[in-house]
Design a protein around this motif. Sequence first.
Motif, short mmCIF file in Angstrom:
data_model
loop_
_atom_site.label_atom_id
_atom_site.label_comp_id
_atom_site.label_asym_id
_atom_site.label_seq_id
_atom_site.Cartn_x
_atom_site.Cartn_y
_atom_site.Cartn_z
N PHE A 1 1.02 -1.12 0.07
CA PHE A 1 -0.08 -0.03 0.09
C PHE A 1 0.79 1.22 0.01
O PHE A 1 2.04 1.27 0.28
CB PHE A 1 -0.99 -0.02 1.17
CG PHE A 1 -0.17 0.43 2.47
CD1 PHE A 1 -0.62 1.85 2.82
CD2 PHE A 1 0.44 -0.35 3.14
CE1 PHE A 1 -0.06 2.16 4.08
CE2 PHE A 1 0.93 0.29 4.36
CZ PHE A 1 0.89 1.39 4.83
N TYR A 2 0.24 2.51 -0.52
CA TYR A 2 1.05 3.59 -0.24
C TYR A 2 -0.17 4.66 -0.08
O TYR A 2 -1.17 4.29 -0.14
CB TYR A 2 1.79 4.00 -1.46
CG TYR A 2 1.11 4.16 -2.83
CD1 TYR A 2 0.97 5.68 -3.13
CD2 TYR A 2 0.81 3.11 -3.53
CE1 TYR A 2 0.58 5.97 -4.47
CE2 TYR A 2 0.19 3.47 -4.65
CZ TYR A 2 0.05 5.06 -5.28
OH TYR A 2 -0.50 5.29 -6.20
N LEU A 3 0.47 5.85 0.50
CA LEU A 3 -0.33 7.08 0.62
C LEU A 3 0.00 8.30 -0.40
O LEU A 3 0.93 9.02 -0.46
CB LEU A 3 -0.09 7.65 1.92
CG LEU A 3 -0.22 7.04 3.06
CD1 LEU A 3 0.35 7.49 4.45
CD2 LEU A 3 -1.73 6.23 3.31
N PRO A 4 -1.01 8.18 -1.67
CA PRO A 4 -0.77 9.25 -2.56
C PRO A 4 -0.90 10.68 -1.96
O PRO A 4 -0.34 11.42 -2.31
CB PRO A 4 -1.82 8.84 -3.54
CG PRO A 4 -2.40 7.68 -3.11
CD PRO A 4 -2.26 7.24 -1.97
N SER A 5 -1.83 10.92 -1.06
CA SER A 5 -2.03 12.28 -0.46
C SER A 5 -2.25 11.97 0.95
O SER A 5 -2.75 10.99 1.42
CB SER A 5 -2.92 12.93 -1.21
OG SER A 5 -4.34 12.46 -1.07
N ASP B 1 -10.69 8.94 14.86
CA ASP B 1 -10.66 7.76 13.81
C ASP B 1 -10.77 8.61 12.69
O ASP B 1 -11.58 9.34 12.43
CB ASP B 1 -11.63 6.79 13.90
CG ASP B 1 -11.34 5.95 15.32
OD1 ASP B 1 -10.22 5.98 15.72
OD2 ASP B 1 -12.19 5.31 15.75
N LEU B 2 -10.21 8.17 11.23
CA LEU B 2 -10.58 8.69 10.11
C LEU B 2 -11.87 8.09 9.48
O LEU B 2 -12.20 6.80 9.30
CB LEU B 2 -9.46 8.25 8.97
CG LEU B 2 -7.99 8.92 9.11
CD1 LEU B 2 -7.03 8.33 8.25
CD2 LEU B 2 -8.32 10.55 8.88
N SER B 3 -12.74 8.85 9.21
CA SER B 3 -13.92 8.63 8.36
C SER B 3 -13.73 8.45 6.99
O SER B 3 -12.98 9.08 6.38
CB SER B 3 -14.89 9.57 8.66
OG SER B 3 -14.72 10.86 8.26
N GLN C 1 -5.99 13.13 6.90
CA GLN C 1 -5.03 12.53 8.14
C GLN C 1 -4.42 13.65 8.72
O GLN C 1 -4.02 14.63 8.29
CB GLN C 1 -4.16 11.54 7.32
CG GLN C 1 -4.41 10.35 6.64
CD GLN C 1 -3.62 9.93 5.81
OE1 GLN C 1 -2.27 9.95 5.87
NE2 GLN C 1 -4.30 9.15 4.63
N ASN C 2 -3.99 13.33 10.08
CA ASN C 2 -3.09 14.14 11.01
C ASN C 2 -1.84 13.66 10.65
O ASN C 2 -1.42 12.45 10.80
CB ASN C 2 -3.61 14.25 12.31
CG ASN C 2 -4.96 14.91 12.54
OD1 ASN C 2 -5.46 15.79 12.04
ND2 ASN C 2 -5.74 14.02 13.68
N ALA C 3 -0.85 14.60 10.43
CA ALA C 3 0.50 14.25 10.15
C ALA C 3 0.99 13.67 11.43
O ALA C 3 0.88 13.91 12.32
CB ALA C 3 1.01 15.45 9.74
N VAL D 1 1.41 5.53 9.25
CA VAL D 1 1.54 6.85 10.03
C VAL D 1 1.14 8.20 8.96
O VAL D 1 1.34 8.02 7.74
CB VAL D 1 3.17 7.10 10.32
CG1 VAL D 1 3.18 8.76 10.91
CG2 VAL D 1 3.70 6.26 11.30
N GLY D 2 0.16 8.98 9.58
CA GLY D 2 -0.50 9.93 8.63
C GLY D 2 0.56 10.49 7.89
O GLY D 2 1.56 11.18 8.22
N ALA D 3 0.23 10.77 6.57
CA ALA D 3 1.10 11.54 5.63
C ALA D 3 1.05 13.13 5.90
O ALA D 3 0.18 13.65 6.45
CB ALA D 3 0.68 11.48 4.31
N GLU D 4 2.34 13.76 5.80
CA GLU D 4 2.22 15.38 5.55
C GLU D 4 1.89 15.66 4.37
O GLU D 4 2.78 15.22 3.52
CB GLU D 4 3.58 15.69 6.26
CG GLU D 4 4.02 15.75 7.46
CD GLU D 4 5.15 16.60 8.02
OE1 GLU D 4 4.84 18.00 7.86
OE2 GLU D 4 6.13 16.25 8.64
#
Length: 126
Positions: free
Chosen positions: A8-12, A43-45, A63-65, A101-104
């Motif tokens: 998986f990855y976090l595009p944004s 929690d993230l909705s 997300q919170n960084a 971990v939440g992305a910046e």
Amino acid sequence: MPVRPVSFYLPSSSQIKIFFNKNLSSLSVNNFLIKSLTGTSQDLSIESVTVDKNSVEIKTHPQNARTYYLIELIHNETFPFKSEDNDTLIDDRTSRKIFFVGAEEFNPIRDRFFSSIPKIYDVNGT
């Protein structure tokens, strides 16, 4: 062979992309749960889920960084988590959980502003 996440990855800061070992059938928001593991964040909705062959794109509130999160993959009779060839999600506790971990989010205006602040101020965590 059961369905399992492979990467998986976090595009944004509001998107998560998960890849699986098989092409998936249709999934819904109810197949995923994203919990905050930090006591200071909610929690993230999940806003939407899009399936494209062997990947799923999850759109969330931002997300919170630097916040620790847990994605839980959910399979039950009401909301089955299946592949196109009718295989179900692997049934073990560790493969159904993804920690991240939440992305910046890249923010050039904020970064330029912070670079002009005198070094006597601590801007970490803002």
